[in-house]
Design a protein around this motif. Structure first.
Motif, short mmCIF file in Angstrom:
data_model
loop_
_atom_site.label_atom_id
_atom_site.label_comp_id
_atom_site.label_asym_id
_atom_site.label_seq_id
_atom_site.Cartn_x
_atom_site.Cartn_y
_atom_site.Cartn_z
N GLU A 82 6.53 8.22 1.94
CA GLU A 82 6.40 7.95 0.52
C GLU A 82 5.60 9.01 -0.21
O GLU A 82 5.80 9.23 -1.41
CB GLU A 82 5.75 6.57 0.30
N THR A 83 4.65 9.65 0.49
CA THR A 83 3.81 10.69 -0.12
C THR A 83 3.67 11.85 0.86
O THR A 83 4.02 11.73 2.04
CB THR A 83 2.40 10.15 -0.45
N VAL A 84 3.15 12.97 0.38
CA VAL A 84 2.93 14.12 1.27
C VAL A 84 1.92 13.78 2.35
O VAL A 84 1.91 14.39 3.43
CB VAL A 84 2.47 15.35 0.48
N PHE A 85 1.06 12.78 2.09
CA PHE A 85 0.05 12.40 3.08
C PHE A 85 0.64 11.53 4.19
O PHE A 85 0.05 11.37 5.25
CB PHE A 85 -1.10 11.65 2.40
N ALA A 86 1.83 10.95 3.93
CA ALA A 86 2.44 10.05 4.92
C ALA A 86 3.40 10.77 5.84
O ALA A 86 3.95 10.18 6.76
CB ALA A 86 3.21 8.93 4.20
N GLN A 87 3.64 12.06 5.62
CA GLN A 87 4.57 12.80 6.45
C GLN A 87 4.12 12.80 7.90
O GLN A 87 2.96 13.04 8.22
CB GLN A 87 4.71 14.23 5.95
N GLY A 88 5.07 12.51 8.77
CA GLY A 88 4.76 12.49 10.21
C GLY A 88 4.45 11.11 10.74
O GLY A 88 4.43 10.91 11.93
N LEU A 89 4.24 10.14 9.82
CA LEU A 89 4.03 8.77 10.28
C LEU A 89 5.33 8.18 10.76
O LEU A 89 6.39 8.37 10.15
CB LEU A 89 3.41 7.92 9.15
N ALA A 90 5.28 7.41 11.79
CA ALA A 90 6.51 6.87 12.37
C ALA A 90 7.07 5.73 11.57
O ALA A 90 8.27 5.51 11.49
CB ALA A 90 6.26 6.42 13.81
N ARG A 118 0.82 -1.21 0.00
CA ARG A 118 0.00 0.00 0.00
C ARG A 118 0.85 1.26 0.00
O ARG A 118 0.47 2.27 -0.59
CB ARG A 118 -0.94 0.00 1.21
N ARG A 119 1.99 1.21 0.66
CA ARG A 119 2.80 2.42 0.76
C ARG A 119 3.46 2.80 -0.57
O ARG A 119 4.00 3.90 -0.69
CB ARG A 119 3.85 2.28 1.86
N TYR A 120 3.40 1.92 -1.58
CA TYR A 120 3.94 2.24 -2.89
C TYR A 120 2.85 2.72 -3.87
O TYR A 120 3.09 2.79 -5.07
CB TYR A 120 4.63 1.01 -3.51
N TRP A 121 1.67 3.04 -3.36
CA TRP A 121 0.53 3.31 -4.25
C TRP A 121 0.80 4.47 -5.21
O TRP A 121 0.40 4.41 -6.39
CB TRP A 121 -0.73 3.59 -3.44
N LEU A 122 1.48 5.50 -4.77
CA LEU A 122 1.73 6.64 -5.65
C LEU A 122 2.70 6.25 -6.77
O LEU A 122 2.52 6.65 -7.93
CB LEU A 122 2.31 7.81 -4.84
N TYR A 123 3.69 5.46 -6.44
CA TYR A 123 4.63 4.97 -7.46
C TYR A 123 3.89 4.14 -8.50
O TYR A 123 4.14 4.28 -9.70
CB TYR A 123 5.72 4.14 -6.79
N LEU A 179 0.93 15.24 -13.59
CA LEU A 179 1.37 16.43 -12.86
C LEU A 179 0.72 16.48 -11.48
O LEU A 179 1.38 16.75 -10.47
CB LEU A 179 1.03 17.68 -13.67
N ALA A 180 -0.59 16.21 -11.44
CA ALA A 180 -1.30 16.22 -10.15
C ALA A 180 -0.73 15.16 -9.21
O ALA A 180 -0.58 15.39 -8.00
CB ALA A 180 -2.79 15.99 -10.38
N LEU A 181 -0.39 14.00 -9.75
CA LEU A 181 0.19 12.94 -8.92
C LEU A 181 1.59 13.31 -8.43
O LEU A 181 1.96 13.02 -7.29
CB LEU A 181 0.25 11.63 -9.72
N ALA A 182 2.38 13.94 -9.29
CA ALA A 182 3.75 14.31 -8.91
C ALA A 182 3.76 15.28 -7.74
O ALA A 182 4.71 15.29 -6.94
CB ALA A 182 4.48 14.90 -10.10
N LEU A 183 2.73 16.11 -7.64
CA LEU A 183 2.66 17.06 -6.54
C LEU A 183 2.46 16.36 -5.18
O LEU A 183 2.60 17.00 -4.13
CB LEU A 183 1.52 18.05 -6.78
N MET A 184 2.14 15.06 -5.21
CA MET A 184 1.97 14.30 -3.98
C MET A 184 3.28 13.69 -3.48
O MET A 184 3.32 13.08 -2.41
CB MET A 184 0.94 13.18 -4.19
N ILE A 185 4.37 13.81 -4.25
CA ILE A 185 5.67 13.30 -3.82
C ILE A 185 6.26 14.26 -2.78
O ILE A 185 6.29 15.47 -3.02
CB ILE A 185 6.63 13.18 -5.02
N PRO A 186 6.74 13.77 -1.66
CA PRO A 186 7.35 14.67 -0.66
C PRO A 186 8.71 15.17 -1.13
O PRO A 186 9.32 14.58 -2.03
CB PRO A 186 7.47 13.78 0.58
#
Length: 410
Positions: free
Chosen positions: A398-406, A212-217, A383-390
């Motif tokens: 892995e993504t901007v949504f995962a920032q802060g996860l341990a 699941r953590r590779y979903w953006l890739y 382009l919209a997907l690339a904006l989700m890369i941290p």
């Protein structure tokens, strides 16, 4: 290749027997066949087999079936070392390219295309895995850029020879295909005997995995495969069908692309290292949106051949920035996930490639500009997907949504 050498011990080998040298030789051997086949393809199928837009669409759909089945590499590497499989795949590509002109009918062209495609896609799948395992993370962007430049240099030699000799010596398709495929086979033979088998420190998982953590890739790979098909299938076909380019003229256009790649590819690797994967991919996709819209303008506004050729070169250069997608995955991946995920990613990359060329071939008969408008929409989605890369991707980030996860979630 019977002797095995640990990757950590390979530094004690002479330079000509080290893993990076092998990567460079394989990077040169592959385009000698594949790029020559591609350069001659549109003229070959139009002049010899009288293909139209629908036929070329079907040809490329067939060509992409092995890419869709690249996940089968996972089963093969249970029994065959990845390095050995890469050389076997290159052998198949070389043989199929060499005999391409022996089968000038639709059925023969499709069969040979399928065989060469198996070699190409299985090699690319394994090669990507080997690159990410053998290259250190801190040097990977620069080295990938140099590998791309080396491949471009090899193809440059082939294209210069085609441009200079095609008309001067009245060459045949059969002669050029035989020579290019034969050179690939010679290089494969050298690689098989000159290098030991290198063992990476992290054993690869030999089963299909979807994390699941590779979903953006995965999504970026899917969009990349769909979007690239329009360039590969229809941009070159447009130059032949719409503007009447001949073999040496098409190859000359490819030649310009190669020179630009040789000069700029190392700089692109440095750009990824300096600006990060997110910024590099955002730049690429904005550029591709503009290029595909301009392709449509060739049909909407009757723009000339010089602009179309310039767009073709820009298109090719923007796609070269996709090496940032490789290094993004390298940064977020667990070491043992690289080989199976490379195979899964290749399959995902080719899901749309199996049916899209055939469907768009029929749309091409109705309106070529709509094909390029659809490509612009795909680039905008990327382009919209690339904006989700941290800014600093890593396991657990892995993504901007995962920032802060341990820790990464599976």
């Amino acid at each position: 290749m019977r002797r095995s050498v640990r990757l950590a011990d390979a530094r004690d080998l002479p330079v000509w027997r080290r893993p990076v040298t092998l990567l460079f030789l394989m990077a040169i051997a592959m385009p000698l066949s594949f790029a020559t086949w591609s350069a001659l393809l549109n003229n070959f199928v139009i002049e010899v087999a009288d293909f139209d837009g629908a036929d070329i669409g079907w040809l490329h759909s067939v060509r992409e079936i092995p890419g869709f089945l690249a996940v089968g590499v996972i089963a093969i590497i249970i029994f065959i070392h990845e390095q050995v499989l890469a050389l076997i795949a290159l052998t198949l590509l070389g043989v199929a390219t060499a005999v391409t002109a022996w089968f000038p009918q639709m059925g023969g062209i499709l069969t040979i295309t399928m065989l060469s495609s198996i070699g190409f896609h299985y090699y690319e799948t394994v090669n990507q895995s080997l690159q990410l395992q053998w290259l250190p993370k801190e040097r990977a962007p620069q080295m990938l850029g140099l590998l791309l430049a080396a491949a471009s240099g090899a193809t440059l030699v082939a294209y210069v020879l085609i441009v200079m000799t095609w008309k001067a010596f009245d060459l045949s398709y059969n002669f050029v295909y035989l020579v290019s495929g034969g050179l690939t086979l010679v290089m494969v033979g050298y690689c098989a005997f000159a290098f030991p088998r290198f063992e990476a420190p992290n054993p690869q998982i030999k089963k299909m995995i979807l994390r699941r953590r590779y979903w953006l890739y995965y999504l970026l790979q899917f969009m990349s495969g769909a979007r690239r098909q329009i360039f590969v299938v229809f941009a070159g076909f447009m130059m032949v069908e719409h503007f009447g380019f001949e073999v040496d003229e098409v190859t000359g256009l490819f030649l310009i692309n190669l020179v630009a790649n040789m000069v700029l590819a190392p700089l692109m690797g440095r750009a990824v290292f300096r600006f990060g994967e997110r910024n590099t991919l955002v730049f690429e996709y904005i550029g591709l949106v503009c290029v595909f819209l301009a392709y449509g303008g060739v049909y909407w506004f009757g723009w000339g051949v010089v602009l179309a050729a310039a767009l073709y070169v820009l298109d090719h250069l923007f796609f070269a920035l996709a090496l940032a997608l490789k290094t993004y995955f390298q940064k977020i991946a667990a070491p043992g996930d690289i080989a199976p995920t490379a195979a899964v990613a290749f399959t995902i990359n080719h899901i749309a490639a199996v049916f899209l060329p055939a469907l768009l071939g029929y749309l091409w008969l109705v309106s070529p500009s709509l094909v390029f408008l659809l490509a612009a929409g795909m680039a905008a989605t990327s382009l919209a997907l690339a904006l989700m890369i941290p800014r600093h991707p890593a396991p657990g980030n892995e993504t901007v949504f995962a920032q802060g996860l341990a820790a990464p979630a599976e």
